[in-house]
Design an enzyme around this catalytic site. Structure first.
Site, PDB file in Angstrom:
ATOM      1  N   LYS A 174       0.827  -1.218   0.000  1.00 55.22           N
ATOM      2  CA  LYS A 174       0.000   0.000   0.000  1.00 55.22           C
ATOM      3  C   LYS A 174       0.855   1.260   0.000  1.00 55.22           C
ATOM      4  O   LYS A 174       0.636   2.182  -0.807  1.00 55.22           O
ATOM      5  CB  LYS A 174      -0.914   0.006   1.236  1.00 55.22           C
ATOM      6  CG  LYS A 174      -1.933  -1.110   1.277  1.00 55.22           C
ATOM      7  CD  LYS A 174      -2.837  -0.999   2.477  1.00 55.22           C
ATOM      8  CE  LYS A 174      -2.090  -1.041   3.795  1.00 55.22           C
ATOM      9  NZ  LYS A 174      -1.366  -2.294   4.000  1.00 55.22           N
ATOM     10  N   GLU A 200       2.175   6.679  11.763  1.00 56.41           N
ATOM     11  CA  GLU A 200       3.284   6.301  10.888  1.00 56.41           C
ATOM     12  C   GLU A 200       4.494   5.797  11.680  1.00 56.41           C
ATOM     13  O   GLU A 200       4.767   6.268  12.785  1.00 56.41           O
ATOM     14  CB  GLU A 200       3.725   7.514  10.062  1.00 56.41           C
ATOM     15  CG  GLU A 200       2.867   7.784   8.854  1.00 56.41           C
ATOM     16  CD  GLU A 200       3.088   6.757   7.772  1.00 56.41           C
ATOM     17  OE1 GLU A 200       4.079   6.836   7.039  1.00 56.41           O
ATOM     18  OE2 GLU A 200       2.251   5.842   7.664  1.00 56.41           O
ATOM     19  N   ARG A 201       5.210   4.857  11.079  1.00 58.63           N
ATOM     20  CA  ARG A 201       6.518   4.479  11.624  1.00 58.63           C
ATOM     21  C   ARG A 201       7.504   5.599  11.297  1.00 58.63           C
ATOM     22  O   ARG A 201       7.415   6.228  10.241  1.00 58.63           O
ATOM     23  CB  ARG A 201       6.997   3.173  11.001  1.00 58.63           C
ATOM     24  CG  ARG A 201       6.047   2.003  11.184  1.00 58.63           C
ATOM     25  CD  ARG A 201       6.551   0.788  10.407  1.00 58.63           C
ATOM     26  NE  ARG A 201       5.624  -0.330  10.475  1.00 58.63           N
ATOM     27  CZ  ARG A 201       4.613  -0.533   9.637  1.00 58.63           C
ATOM     28  NH1 ARG A 201       4.420   0.332   8.640  1.00 58.63           N
ATOM     29  NH2 ARG A 201       3.815  -1.554   9.760  1.00 58.63           N
TER      30      ARG A 201
END
Length: 476
Positions: A174, A200-201
């Site tokens: 994705k 988010e990372r």
């Protein structure tokens, strides 16, 4: 620009410059109860809690417990907070800085820089919670938004001013598709891009920042991040904050906006955590009872208006590959183009791993894409659908047991499937294969040629991971 309705809805009754004082009465993780003797804060008000003599944290009002007590959710860690701590409210709702100064910057929910740069100056505070544009202000478009990605442009075209989403489970690509879309479009974008990183990372944020900087388009991109390490309140509100930043460029600056959201499911997940912390009764599969409203509060603000355009691309994680999950079905209601990534397709080594039969677009209409595009896309779907039906027979009895017509369908379906793969710019460093942007006219012509049998003499592998069909003749 803020309307009188928004000010009345989200701002309190305190005189300008006044401050209402209160104290913390209970702390349960990131849920804080506060007592005020005068000037009870409104819902979504932003409160400052004294954590230490020189340090304050922010909490957002979520409920009124009685005439003097509010329940809030902290958007910063609460370690060290205690009962009796001082609380202040200046009459303002939770707001985020907006302005030209955010271009090229990475900020958090409260507008603080997380890119090691200086504080942004000359910004305008705007409420995070805002009403969607009125119906009279919205505009619609039948213009196709080309992405340069063959399978999207052919079978799942995006509309200018629409909402497109990439659905898929873990590890099917994705974020790669999203990043490629940004790469292909931001250089051609006449306006600005706003990226919302929800949960988010840190690695993903850094990679995106590096990519935008390398492409020389960082100065037209604003990034708003609520990272995985943040409390659930911060992750839940960060998508709305990014939306407010995008609205500033659309409505105040009258610029076309590309809004990218990664990942909408983490917005839902953070809302579920907040709902649980506040003690609300869970709904289906443990989701918050306000699931539909939480998604709509963000999605309904994404629209083109009479001031400027806006197009949105969103990544949506599908838990356990279950497309019947309530969060996924609610998200589908708001999406104009749904690009479905399949684990089975990825297992075959076909990238992007798009399921062409499950993907759909409201733009796939002869009046929008044109008769030729529509007819080619429908025939591609028919051939791939027939191939899907024949796969079980082939696996059990072999291809020789099929009729001549079916063997021809299988042959062309495999070539179409390979032709719809494509090398991406953002994966060049991993694969060693240069990326390519394929114009829509070349995509349609290539699919048309395969359907007509012009490529029957070519080996299937020759159509794998190429751009336009003419590349085969070039390399021959």
């Amino acid at each position: 620009m803020s309307t009188d309705r928004e000010r009345n809805e989200f701002q309190g009754d305190l005189p300008r410059g006044a401050v209402s004082q209160g104290v913390v009465s209970a702390v349960r993780g990131t849920v804080i109860d506060m007592v005020f003797q005068n000037g009870l804060p409104t819902l979504f008000a932003s409160l400052r809690c004294e954590l230490a003599p020189d340090r304050w944290i922010t909490a957002v009002v979520q409920a009124h417990l009685d005439r003097s007590t509010v329940r809030t959710i902290a958007i910063e860690p609460t370690r060290g907070l205690r009962r009796g701590s001082r609380v202040e409210w200046d009459g303002q709702p939770l707001s985020v800085p907006t302005g030209q100064a955010l271009l090229g910057r990475v900020i958090d929910l409260q507008g603080r820089p997380i890119d090691a740069g200086p504080e942004a100056v000359d910004t305008i505070l705007k409420p995070v919670h805002r009403a969607p544009p009125a119906a009279a202000q919205r505009t619609t478009s039948t213009e196709i938004y080309p992405t340069g990605i063959k399978v999207i442009d052919l079978l799942c075209p995006f509309l200018s001013g629409g909402r497109a989403a990439v659905f898929g489970g873990a590890g099917v690509g994705k974020t790669i598709v999203l990043t490629e879309f940004i790469h292909n479009m931001v250089e051609r974008l006449k306006g600005v891009a706003v990226f919302a990183g929800i949960g988010e990372r840190s690695r993903e944020g850094l990679e995106l920042w590096d990519e935008m900087k390398r492409r020389g388009v960082l100065d037209r991109t604003a990034m708003v991040f609520g990272q995985m390490k943040e409390p659930p309140g911060a992750r839940f509100f960060v998508g709305l904050a990014a939306m407010t930043v995008a609205e500033y460029f659309r409505d105040d600056q009258r610029k076309d906006v590309l809004l990218v959201i990664d990942n909408l499911y983490r917005h839902v997940q953070a809302g579920m955590e907040v709902s649980g912390l506040l003690g609300r009764m869970p709904s289906r599969v443990g989701y918050q009872p306000t699931l539909a409203n939480d998604i709509a509060a963000l999605e309904e603000r994404i629209t083109a208006t009479d001031r400027a355009g806006m197009v949105s691309l969103q990544a949506i994680y599908v838990p356990a590959d279950d497309y019947a999950d309530p969060a996924i079905t609610h998200a589908f209601w708001h999406i104009d183009a749904a690009l479905v990534l399949s684990r089975d397709v990825a297992a075959q080594g076909l990238y992007p791993a798009v399921d062409p039969l499950a993907s759909s677009s409201k733009a796939m209409d002869p009046g929008v894409v044109g008769d030729r595009h529509y007819q080619v896309a429908q025939e591609v779907r028919r051939v791939l659908s027939r191939y899907d039906e024949l796969r079980d027979i082939i696996s059990m009895l072999g291809i020789d047991e099929l009729t001549a017509d079916d063997r021809l369908v299988v042959s062309r379906a495999r070539r179409l499937r390979n032709f719809l793969t494509q090398p991406f710019f953002v994966t060049e460093s991993f694969t060693g294969t240069p990326g390519c942007y394929v114009p829509l006219v070349d995509t349609i012509a290539g699919a048309e040629a395969i359907l007509a049998g012009d490529c029957d003499a070519l080996a299937e592998d020759q159509l794998f991971m190429i751009g336009a069909l003419k590349e085969i003749a070039t390399h021959a």
